[in-house]
Design a protein around this motif. Structure first.
Motif, PDB file in Angstrom:
ATOM      1  N   ARG A 193       0.040  -4.501  -8.758  1.00 44.42           N
ATOM      2  CA  ARG A 193      -1.008  -5.060  -7.889  1.00 44.42           C
ATOM      3  C   ARG A 193      -1.314  -6.514  -8.220  1.00 44.42           C
ATOM      4  O   ARG A 193      -1.898  -7.238  -7.417  1.00 44.42           O
ATOM      5  CB  ARG A 193      -2.302  -4.253  -8.026  1.00 44.42           C
ATOM      6  CG  ARG A 193      -2.275  -2.865  -7.439  1.00 44.42           C
ATOM      7  CD  ARG A 193      -3.670  -2.256  -7.412  1.00 44.42           C
ATOM      8  NE  ARG A 193      -3.657  -0.918  -6.848  1.00 44.42           N
ATOM      9  CZ  ARG A 193      -3.730   0.203  -7.567  1.00 44.42           C
ATOM     10  NH1 ARG A 193      -3.829   0.125  -8.896  1.00 44.42           N
ATOM     11  NH2 ARG A 193      -3.703   1.369  -6.982  1.00 44.42           N
ATOM     12  N   LYS A 240       0.828  -1.210   0.000  1.00 46.52           N
ATOM     13  CA  LYS A 240       0.000   0.000   0.000  1.00 46.52           C
ATOM     14  C   LYS A 240       0.862   1.259   0.000  1.00 46.52           C
ATOM     15  O   LYS A 240       0.586   2.212  -0.764  1.00 46.52           O
ATOM     16  CB  LYS A 240      -0.933   0.002   1.216  1.00 46.52           C
ATOM     17  CG  LYS A 240      -1.899   1.200   1.241  1.00 46.52           C
ATOM     18  CD  LYS A 240      -2.822   1.152   2.423  1.00 46.52           C
ATOM     19  CE  LYS A 240      -3.870   2.257   2.324  1.00 46.52           C
ATOM     20  NZ  LYS A 240      -3.319   3.607   2.148  1.00 46.52           N
ATOM     21  N   THR A 241       1.903   1.273   0.815  1.00 43.46           N
ATOM     22  CA  THR A 241       2.790   2.440   0.865  1.00 43.46           C
ATOM     23  C   THR A 241       3.420   2.710  -0.500  1.00 43.46           C
ATOM     24  O   THR A 241       3.457   3.857  -0.974  1.00 43.46           O
ATOM     25  CB  THR A 241       3.899   2.218   1.912  1.00 43.46           C
ATOM     26  OG1 THR A 241       3.303   2.066   3.200  1.00 43.46           O
ATOM     27  CG2 THR A 241       4.870   3.395   1.926  1.00 43.46           C
ATOM     28  N   LEU A 246       2.426   1.585  -3.567  1.00 39.00           N
ATOM     29  CA  LEU A 246       1.437   1.895  -4.607  1.00 39.00           C
ATOM     30  C   LEU A 246       0.890   3.308  -4.431  1.00 39.00           C
ATOM     31  O   LEU A 246       0.682   4.025  -5.421  1.00 39.00           O
ATOM     32  CB  LEU A 246       0.313   0.871  -4.584  1.00 39.00           C
ATOM     33  CG  LEU A 246       0.721  -0.543  -5.033  1.00 39.00           C
ATOM     34  CD1 LEU A 246      -0.376  -1.547  -4.719  1.00 39.00           C
ATOM     35  CD2 LEU A 246       1.050  -0.560  -6.515  1.00 39.00           C
ATOM     36  N   ASP A 247       0.645   3.719  -3.186  1.00 40.39           N
ATOM     37  CA  ASP A 247       0.158   5.091  -2.947  1.00 40.39           C
ATOM     38  C   ASP A 247       1.195   6.110  -3.410  1.00 40.39           C
ATOM     39  O   ASP A 247       0.842   7.154  -3.989  1.00 40.39           O
ATOM     40  CB  ASP A 247      -0.139   5.295  -1.457  1.00 40.39           C
ATOM     41  CG  ASP A 247      -1.395   4.575  -0.987  1.00 40.39           C
ATOM     42  OD1 ASP A 247      -2.143   4.069  -1.850  1.00 40.39           O
ATOM     43  OD2 ASP A 247      -1.617   4.521   0.245  1.00 40.39           O
ATOM     44  N   ARG A 248       2.461   5.813  -3.159  1.00 46.84           N
ATOM     45  CA  ARG A 248       3.519   6.745  -3.558  1.00 46.84           C
ATOM     46  C   ARG A 248       3.608   6.858  -5.075  1.00 46.84           C
ATOM     47  O   ARG A 248       3.762   7.968  -5.617  1.00 46.84           O
ATOM     48  CB  ARG A 248       4.848   6.260  -2.969  1.00 46.84           C
ATOM     49  CG  ARG A 248       6.060   7.044  -3.405  1.00 46.84           C
ATOM     50  CD  ARG A 248       6.038   8.463  -2.871  1.00 46.84           C
ATOM     51  NE  ARG A 248       7.185   9.202  -3.357  1.00 46.84           N
ATOM     52  CZ  ARG A 248       7.254   9.763  -4.564  1.00 46.84           C
ATOM     53  NH1 ARG A 248       6.213   9.672  -5.397  1.00 46.84           N
ATOM     54  NH2 ARG A 248       8.333  10.416  -4.937  1.00 46.84           N
ATOM     55  N   GLU A 303       1.184   6.175  -7.217  1.00 48.11           N
ATOM     56  CA  GLU A 303      -0.063   6.772  -7.718  1.00 48.11           C
ATOM     57  C   GLU A 303      -0.029   8.293  -7.603  1.00 48.11           C
ATOM     58  O   GLU A 303      -0.578   9.014  -8.442  1.00 48.11           O
ATOM     59  CB  GLU A 303      -1.246   6.215  -6.940  1.00 48.11           C
ATOM     60  CG  GLU A 303      -2.577   6.423  -7.634  1.00 48.11           C
ATOM     61  CD  GLU A 303      -3.635   5.446  -7.171  1.00 48.11           C
ATOM     62  OE1 GLU A 303      -4.643   5.300  -7.892  1.00 48.11           O
ATOM     63  OE2 GLU A 303      -3.470   4.825  -6.111  1.00 48.11           O
ATOM     64  N   ALA A 304       0.651   8.803  -6.581  1.00 49.57           N
ATOM     65  CA  ALA A 304       0.724  10.253  -6.372  1.00 49.57           C
ATOM     66  C   ALA A 304       1.817  10.919  -7.198  1.00 49.57           C
ATOM     67  O   ALA A 304       1.886  12.150  -7.252  1.00 49.57           O
ATOM     68  CB  ALA A 304       0.966  10.539  -4.888  1.00 49.57           C
TER      69      ALA A 304
END
Length: 491
Positions: free
Chosen positions: A293, A251-252, A254-256, A258-259
């Motif tokens: 993912r 999650k960490t 993928l969030d990074r 994505e941003a």
């Protein structure tokens, strides 16, 4: 079909000559009998039953990055060529420049006839060398069986390190294996403050529990991976803390990503000749996130390899960099090779790299008449890199194990219309990759007199796919081989 009469090849210097010049006088191996281990090691598969894949020093080649977990096994016949590449082709080209010193090859074949064939190919490749520069060949089954004492070898030079070599011969290795691995990583380069594209690191925290400290599903999956000689992984049906840790790290990351604003390039920590992922559009970004993912994803493979013994190396970190090239100002990529010595860096050569549309290396081309100009152009960058390597050794807590020897840096040069301070010249320099060890154009640097004495100012190293044996290849380009215009570095 008469065999061509091949000229004797004399190198300007040999690899062992260069190391002798680079080793500090007070260093432990300054007066040792040096041997060179030429094998390359994989984290994707066991190369042979005697050469298991690395689990600590994770070299992330294109197969590690792209193949699914069930394909990464010694039993996958499509990956059999990796043992040829890592144990025969690459080592031969390094043996060609090694010099008269013990030079260790690992057997690829398991039968006597296969081993005899492999040895004969090495001997034939090296037979054109001046006798005073031919390596003393030693063949053994794997890195746990290197006959150092039998051959009086006190110091071991290596290209990349195997887990077994690091644990069994650590006192004999002339470089600290942890430091050597780290200095060649994208993580280290990203934190170096050397001239390079803007970058940021996605750092992975900690490591998962062992299968035995998790759940029955993990124990079963681990046994199955071992039985099939596959890379172990955290199974999707894990019911314990390994799954919790994996999900949090994914999650960490993928969030990074994505941003992250477009465009950007995503690198693994140790991309052993694996091209990075270039992202320029929203569609490419969505595809990347989907891939990361997905089942058997790169993230799943990378994170599952983290353990207590390798966590300090940050092998699962990812690096995001900006682009260097612009549509209106395409850059040239050079591989610059030099020696890090006690007295300062020594320039050897700069070769322009030819890459295919996906960024994969195809050839190095050296213009010998242009080397003085390129030396001046890259001198500041070479000095900065050598100084960083020295400081990195100190900051890593290993001031007595500072790296010395050959270094190759891949540099993108973009011509600029404004003076930006690069030695007063109008161009931008960005380092995109750093290889602590012998790099691609090093043989061309050592063959300079061989070619220029024949009136040849340009030389290239390239891979040729040829349907036929060595004799047919020599006959096909007989005139070129007899004149010394062509040399087989490995076959």
């Amino acid at each position: 079909m008469a065999a061509p009469k091949l000229p004797t090849v004399t190198l300007d210097q040999t690899l062992v000559d260069l190391y002798r010049q680079a080793i500090p006088r007070q260093a432990g191996h300054a007066h040792s009998r040096l041997g060179i281990v030429l094998g390359f090691f994989s984290s994707s598969i066991d190369l042979t039953p005697d050469i298991p894949r690395n689990t600590k020093y994770l070299y992330q080649d294109s197969h590690f990055v792209e193949e699914s977990l069930d394909q990464l096994t010694i039993h996958n016949h499509q990956l059999k060529y990796l043992s040829v590449l890592y144990l025969c082709i690459k080592p031969q080209s390094h043996a060609f420049i090694s010099g008269q010193t013990p030079t260790i090859f690992f057997h690829r074949g398991q039968t006597l006839s296969e081993q005899k064939h492999d040895r004969s190919q090495v001997e034939e490749t090296l037979s054109v060398l001046d006798p005073s520069q031919r390596p003393q060949l030693i063949f053994c089954s794997g890195p746990s069986n290197i006959p150092l004492a039998e051959h009086g070898i006190q110091g071991v030079i290596y290209n990349n390190v195997s887990d077994e070599m690091a644990s069994q011969y650590k006192d004999s290795l002339i470089h600290d294996p942890d430091l050597h691995w780290y200095l060649s990583s994208q993580t280290a380069l990203g934190l170096s403050r050397l001239p390079r594209p803007t970058s940021s690191c996605i750092h992975v925290i900690g490591y998962p529990p062992t299968p035995g400290h998790c759940c029955p599903k993990c124990l079963s999956s681990d046994r199955d991976s071992r039985n099939k000689s596959q890379i172990p992984h955290i199974p999707k049906n894990c019911t314990g803390q390994r799954k919790v840790w994996l999900s949090a790290q994914q999650k960490t990351i993928l969030d990074r990503i994505e941003a992250q604003a477009l465009p950007f390039i995503l690198w693994t920590s140790q991309p052993f000749e694996a091209p990075p992922r270039e992202i320029t559009t929203d569609e490419e970004k969505s595809a990347l996130l989907s891939d990361l993912r997905g089942e058997n994803s790169l993230l799943e493979k990378l994170l599952s390899q983290l353990t207590k013994k390798n966590e300090h190396l940050d092998p699962a970190d990812l690096l995001i960099t900006g682009f260097v090239n612009k549509p209106d100002k395409p850059g040239k990529v050079y591989n610059v090779t030099f020696m890090v010595t006690e007295g300062g860096p020594v320039y050897l050569a700069a070769a322009e790299q030819i890459r295919d549309f996906s960024g994969v290396w195809e050839a190095d081309i050296v213009d010998y008449s242009h080397q003085d100009y390129l030396k001046d152009k890259f001198q500041l960058t070479i000095e900065q890199t050598a100084e960083w390597i020295k400081k990195a050794s100190v900051s890593a807590g290993r001031p007595d194990s500072a790296y010395f020897g050959p270094v190759g840096i891949d540099i993108v040069v973009v011509e600029s219309y404004a003076n930006n301070g690069n030695n007063g010249n109008k161009f931008d320099i960005n380092i995109i990759n750093l290889n602590v060890g012998p790099s691609g154009p090093l043989p061309l640097a050592l063959l300079r007199t061989h070619f220029t004495s024949r009136g040849l100012d340009f030389a290239t190293i390239a891979t040729i796919r040829f349907r036929g044996n060595r004799a047919l290849l020599l006959h096909f380009w007989k005139a070129e081989f007899e004149s010394g215009r062509m040399i087989i570095l490995s076959f």
